[in-house]
Structure formats: structure tokens, C-alpha cells
Design an enzyme around this catalytic site. Sequence first.
Site, PDB file in Angstrom:
ATOM      1  N   ASN A  91       0.865  -1.177   0.000  1.00  0.00           N
ATOM      2  CA  ASN A  91       0.000   0.000   0.000  1.00  0.00           C
ATOM      3  C   ASN A  91       0.900   1.224   0.000  1.00  0.00           C
ATOM      4  O   ASN A  91       1.537   1.529   1.006  1.00  0.00           O
ATOM      5  CB  ASN A  91      -0.885  -0.034   1.262  1.00  0.00           C
ATOM      6  CG  ASN A  91      -1.661   1.248   1.462  1.00  0.00           C
ATOM      7  OD1 ASN A  91      -1.791   2.060   0.551  1.00  0.00           O
ATOM      8  ND2 ASN A  91      -2.195   1.428   2.671  1.00  0.00           N
ATOM      9  N   LYS A 115       0.038   4.298  -0.240  1.00  0.00           N
ATOM     10  CA  LYS A 115      -0.583   5.477   0.382  1.00  0.00           C
ATOM     11  C   LYS A 115      -0.387   6.710  -0.512  1.00  0.00           C
ATOM     12  O   LYS A 115      -0.412   6.591  -1.726  1.00  0.00           O
ATOM     13  CB  LYS A 115      -0.019   5.701   1.797  1.00  0.00           C
ATOM     14  CG  LYS A 115      -0.030   4.424   2.629  1.00  0.00           C
ATOM     15  CD  LYS A 115       0.240   4.679   4.091  1.00  0.00           C
ATOM     16  CE  LYS A 115       0.321   3.353   4.814  1.00  0.00           C
ATOM     17  NZ  LYS A 115       0.209   3.478   6.251  1.00  0.00           N
ATOM     18  N   HIS A 174      -9.407   1.090   5.103  1.00  0.00           N
ATOM     19  CA  HIS A 174      -8.107   1.224   5.776  1.00  0.00           C
ATOM     20  C   HIS A 174      -8.267   2.144   6.989  1.00  0.00           C
ATOM     21  O   HIS A 174      -9.046   3.090   6.960  1.00  0.00           O
ATOM     22  CB  HIS A 174      -7.079   1.801   4.795  1.00  0.00           C
ATOM     23  CG  HIS A 174      -5.686   1.758   5.315  1.00  0.00           C
ATOM     24  ND1 HIS A 174      -5.206   2.694   6.205  1.00  0.00           N
ATOM     25  CD2 HIS A 174      -4.686   0.875   5.114  1.00  0.00           C
ATOM     26  CE1 HIS A 174      -3.959   2.387   6.511  1.00  0.00           C
ATOM     27  NE2 HIS A 174      -3.608   1.290   5.869  1.00  0.00           N
ATOM     28  N   GLU A 203      -6.600   4.500   8.085  1.00  0.00           N
ATOM     29  CA  GLU A 203      -6.402   5.942   7.821  1.00  0.00           C
ATOM     30  C   GLU A 203      -7.656   6.555   7.210  1.00  0.00           C
ATOM     31  O   GLU A 203      -7.962   7.721   7.457  1.00  0.00           O
ATOM     32  CB  GLU A 203      -5.172   6.144   6.917  1.00  0.00           C
ATOM     33  CG  GLU A 203      -3.889   5.895   7.709  1.00  0.00           C
ATOM     34  CD  GLU A 203      -2.725   5.373   6.902  1.00  0.00           C
ATOM     35  OE1 GLU A 203      -2.750   5.462   5.649  1.00  0.00           O
ATOM     36  OE2 GLU A 203      -1.776   4.850   7.516  1.00  0.00           O
ATOM     37  N   GLU A 256      -5.333  -5.330  10.626  1.00  0.00           N
ATOM     38  CA  GLU A 256      -4.314  -4.311  10.817  1.00  0.00           C
ATOM     39  C   GLU A 256      -4.560  -3.599  12.152  1.00  0.00           C
ATOM     40  O   GLU A 256      -5.332  -2.636  12.207  1.00  0.00           O
ATOM     41  CB  GLU A 256      -4.381  -3.279   9.691  1.00  0.00           C
ATOM     42  CG  GLU A 256      -4.151  -3.880   8.316  1.00  0.00           C
ATOM     43  CD  GLU A 256      -3.557  -2.854   7.374  1.00  0.00           C
ATOM     44  OE1 GLU A 256      -2.441  -3.112   6.900  1.00  0.00           O
ATOM     45  OE2 GLU A 256      -4.178  -1.820   7.137  1.00  0.00           O
ATOM     46  N   GLY A 302       2.453   1.875  10.814  1.00  0.00           N
ATOM     47  CA  GLY A 302       3.383   2.995  10.672  1.00  0.00           C
ATOM     48  C   GLY A 302       4.082   3.382  11.965  1.00  0.00           C
ATOM     49  O   GLY A 302       4.702   4.444  12.045  1.00  0.00           O
ATOM     50  N   SER A 352       3.502  -2.566  10.363  1.00  0.00           N
ATOM     51  CA  SER A 352       4.964  -2.551  10.486  1.00  0.00           C
ATOM     52  C   SER A 352       5.609  -3.883  10.095  1.00  0.00           C
ATOM     53  O   SER A 352       6.556  -4.333  10.744  1.00  0.00           O
ATOM     54  CB  SER A 352       5.375  -2.124  11.896  1.00  0.00           C
ATOM     55  OG  SER A 352       4.892  -0.820  12.171  1.00  0.00           O
TER      56      SER A 352
HETATM   57  C1  PEP Z   1      -0.698  -0.127   6.048  1.00  0.00           C
HETATM   58  O1  PEP Z   1      -0.698   1.011   5.624  1.00  0.00           O
HETATM   59  O2  PEP Z   1      -1.635  -0.874   5.738  1.00  0.00           O
HETATM   60  C2  PEP Z   1       0.386  -0.546   6.915  1.00  0.00           C
HETATM   61  C3  PEP Z   1       0.307  -1.723   7.482  1.00  0.00           C
HETATM   62  O3  PEP Z   1       1.432   0.331   7.085  1.00  0.00           O
HETATM   63  P1  PEP Z   1       2.868  -0.009   7.730  1.00  0.00           P
HETATM   64  O4  PEP Z   1       3.346  -1.281   7.081  1.00  0.00           O
HETATM   65  O5  PEP Z   1       3.719   1.169   7.381  1.00  0.00           O
HETATM   66  O6  PEP Z   1       2.653  -0.195   9.185  1.00  0.00           O
END
Ligand code: PEP
Length: 253
Positions: free
Chosen positions: A11, A13, A97, A99, A169, A175, A215
Amino acid sequence: MDARRPLMAGNWKMFKTHTEAVATASELLHLVSGVTDRDIMLAPTYSALVPVGEALQNSNISLGAQNLFWESDGAFTGEIAPGMLKAAGCEYVIIGHSERRQYFGETDGTVNKRIRAAIEADLRPVLCIGETETQRDADETFSVLDKQIQNGLQNFALADLNHLVVAYEPVWAIGTGKTASTDQAQEAHQHIRSLLEKAFGQDLAHRTRILYGGSVKPDNVDELMQMPDLDGALVGGASLKADSFGRIVQFQT
Ligand code: PEP
């Protein structure tokens, strides 16, 4: 029954111009061209979908989008329709997601509409769910997941969900550099699979891929992917560089 084929999804973003996105996608293609036993997906930003899709044509990497709107067209400034994503070459679309939920008012109700629109356009929805740190600390993880699955998938028939992908998630791991432990992730994934089984039966629950996101990095992916109910990963930060995501895609268990 067949084992679930892992899906390793990046992803991107709101990072990378279309030129930068094509360059990274092309670099990744070289690194993973020999990978045949798992699916790979990249979700660049909208302006990069068509050129990245062209770069990925006839390859083992699929194209995904990061969101869609549920109407097929109309006066909806700033939105993008499912058919437009399909025409751009998308096979997958990320929906709900954290975000989007946190900054753009996404709810389980709007997630439900987007999933329906994705399925009707023959796109594979990647439904993102997960608890915040406060919810985990209050021991509410399972009840949050219950609600997100029940409401997000409300009024779907079994046949609608053949191509559903779920991404667990935990919001506190996105992040932040904090990763769920293998046991925390496995426990949540197992719970999600049991929810799918209750709602849609054992066959669908067994077939549905549940990705872990939060992460994921080259140095923790091997351990995470050993867990029986983790069927791939949704990767943000560590998917932005081809060598890092290339290593993640080629996890070894
Ligand atoms: C994501 O944006 O779905 C995500 C898991 O980000 P990150 O891997 O940076 O934690």
C-alpha cells in the site's frame, strides 16, 4: 482442501509521483519475476494506476487501488468509480483502511457499500479491520473485530464473497514500528476466521485469505508468516522500496 495462496500487498498510500511509482514497480518486477507460489499486489495512488498498470502488464504483480466510491458515475467531486478502477487495470481494491476511518470519516456502513460496489465491478475487495491501542488495552479487540466484520459484511450472500480478502491491521501497529507478536496476530486471525465461519460457513472461512498489516518488515516477515492463519501481508512503509518489499514478498517459513 487447497492451501491458501499467500497474497503480499504493498500500500503506497500518498507517496510517489507516477514516474517514481513506475520506477519502483519496474525495479520490483525484476526482483520478484521468479516468484510463482504467491500473489503480489501493488496499490499506488490514483494518478499512478494507469502507468504502473502498464508496467505490470503480463507480469506476476497485480494492480490495486486504495479506495473507491460506491456510485458508478455522477456529480461526486474528488471520488473515483469502481468501473474506472477496473478500466485502469485494477484487480484489487483496499477498503476501510484505518487511515480512511480515522481521517476521512469511513464507517462500517460506508465500508459495506464500497465492498458491494467493488464486488459488482468484479474487483477483489481487501477489507481492513483492526483495533486501536485503547481498545486493545480495554480488552475490546475481539468485540471490535466482531462489529467490523458483522457490519462491514452485512447482507452479503456467500456467493458474493468468493474473492474477499480481509486484512487484520491493528491500528497501533500501522506505521509505528510496533508489530503484533506472532501470538497476538495468530489469535486475531483465528478469531476473524471463526467469525467468517459463523456468518458464511466453513468453506468460505477456510478459503478466505486473511492478511496481517502493521509494520511488517524484511526482518519480521518470516516469523509472522509461519503462523497458520496468516495468509500474507499488507505492507505500507516497507513496500515503498523495491529491495525491501522484494524481500518481504519472498518470505521464507
Ligand atoms: C498499512 O498502511 O496498511 C500498513 C500496514 O502500514 P505499515 O506497514 O507502514 O505499518
